[in-house]
Design a protein around this motif. Structure first.
Motif, PDB file in Angstrom:
ATOM      1  N   LEU A  29       0.832  -1.208   0.000  1.00  0.00           N
ATOM      2  CA  LEU A  29       0.000   0.000   0.000  1.00  0.00           C
ATOM      3  C   LEU A  29       0.864   1.254   0.000  1.00  0.00           C
ATOM      4  O   LEU A  29       0.577   2.216  -0.728  1.00  0.00           O
ATOM      5  N   GLU A  30       1.944   1.264   0.777  1.00  0.00           N
ATOM      6  CA  GLU A  30       2.844   2.425   0.837  1.00  0.00           C
ATOM      7  C   GLU A  30       3.449   2.722  -0.530  1.00  0.00           C
ATOM      8  O   GLU A  30       3.552   3.886  -0.936  1.00  0.00           O
ATOM      9  N   ALA A  35       3.371   6.682  -5.244  1.00  0.00           N
ATOM     10  CA  ALA A  35       3.275   7.089  -6.644  1.00  0.00           C
ATOM     11  C   ALA A  35       2.007   7.886  -6.943  1.00  0.00           C
ATOM     12  O   ALA A  35       1.809   8.345  -8.063  1.00  0.00           O
ATOM     13  N   SER A  36       1.173   8.083  -5.925  1.00  0.00           N
ATOM     14  CA  SER A  36      -0.105   8.770  -6.145  1.00  0.00           C
ATOM     15  C   SER A  36      -0.022  10.244  -5.736  1.00  0.00           C
ATOM     16  O   SER A  36       0.986  10.705  -5.210  1.00  0.00           O
ATOM     17  N   GLN A  37      -1.114  10.948  -5.950  1.00  0.00           N
ATOM     18  CA  GLN A  37      -1.223  12.362  -5.565  1.00  0.00           C
ATOM     19  C   GLN A  37      -1.795  12.521  -4.151  1.00  0.00           C
ATOM     20  O   GLN A  37      -2.206  13.611  -3.774  1.00  0.00           O
ATOM     21  N   THR A  38      -1.819  11.466  -3.392  1.00  0.00           N
ATOM     22  CA  THR A  38      -2.342  11.498  -2.024  1.00  0.00           C
ATOM     23  C   THR A  38      -1.530  12.485  -1.186  1.00  0.00           C
ATOM     24  O   THR A  38      -0.298  12.488  -1.264  1.00  0.00           O
ATOM     25  N   ILE A  42      -1.495  12.023   4.747  1.00  0.00           N
ATOM     26  CA  ILE A  42      -2.170  10.720   4.684  1.00  0.00           C
ATOM     27  C   ILE A  42      -1.156   9.630   4.380  1.00  0.00           C
ATOM     28  O   ILE A  42      -1.184   8.553   4.994  1.00  0.00           O
ATOM     29  N   LYS A  43      -0.231   9.892   3.463  1.00  0.00           N
ATOM     30  CA  LYS A  43       0.808   8.899   3.150  1.00  0.00           C
ATOM     31  C   LYS A  43       1.601   8.503   4.388  1.00  0.00           C
ATOM     32  O   LYS A  43       1.989   7.357   4.559  1.00  0.00           O
TER      33      LYS A  43
END
Length: 195
Positions: A29-30, A35-38, A42-43
């Protein structure tokens, strides 16, 4: 650790998790989140709603590395069960189940609190009185030089004091130091990955 029968029966009724399984799933999940715009809060599990997830991750890390160190699987049951306890660790030796209440502390990253220090966290432990069964595990979550040989610890009324932290930027390599109240030996550990 010496505990009374009522406490032991309470601990025996809890549900325990395998830290390795949790850490492997979290790593997947990490990597996806990285690689996301989160948002970074939150990351890094830095919101109030994600506090229990962050503490479960820290409990899993500590138990995984402690298990590797002692040569037995160490499981954990998350959730506060006593005033001074964040989780219960459990492990079996010769068909006998052992339990330990563990309090988590964290030296937060500098970008979260620029004045956070290891010394401040250690000083805060003096509030634990009559905690002779309590293990304290400190997550050193900031880039810094840590030398347990140079530590000057106050008198602490706890059973054990351990420190763990990542020693690589990608958090694949970790170190566990302790028991700092007796012999501050450090051991190296790899973040578990899927086989």
């Amino acid at each position: 650790l010496i505990m009374d029968e009522i406490v032991l029966r309470t601990f025996a009724k809890l549900s325990y998790k395998n830290p390795r399984n949790i850490l492997v799933k979290l790593r997947l999940l990490e990597l996806e989140l990285a690689a996301s715009q989160t948002p970074s809060k939150i990351k890094s599990l830095r919101t109030n709603s994600l506090k229990s997830s962050r503490e479960s991750r820290e409990a899993a890390l500590f138990c995984q590395f402690m298990g590797e160190r002692i040569g037995y699987n160490v499981y954990f049951s998350s959730g506060e069960y006593q005033q001074d306890c964040d989780f219960i660790a459990a492990w079996d030796i010769d068909n006998i189940r052992h339990y330990a209440p563990v309090q988590l502390k964290e030296v937060v990253p500098k970008h979260t609190n620029s004045s956070a220090t290891f010394e401040d966290v250690i000083s805060s432990l003096s509030k634990y009185v009559d905690s002779k069964n309590l293990i304290v595990a400190v997550h050193l979550n900031q880039e810094s030089h840590f030398d347990p040989q140079k530590l000057i610890l106050p008198n602490l009324d706890i059973a054990e004091l351990w420190v763990f932290g990542s020693i690589s930027r990608d958090q694949s390599c970790w170190r566990l130091w302790g028991n700092l109240l007796q012999n501050p030996i450090g051991t190296s550990h790899q973040y578990p990955v899927a086989k």
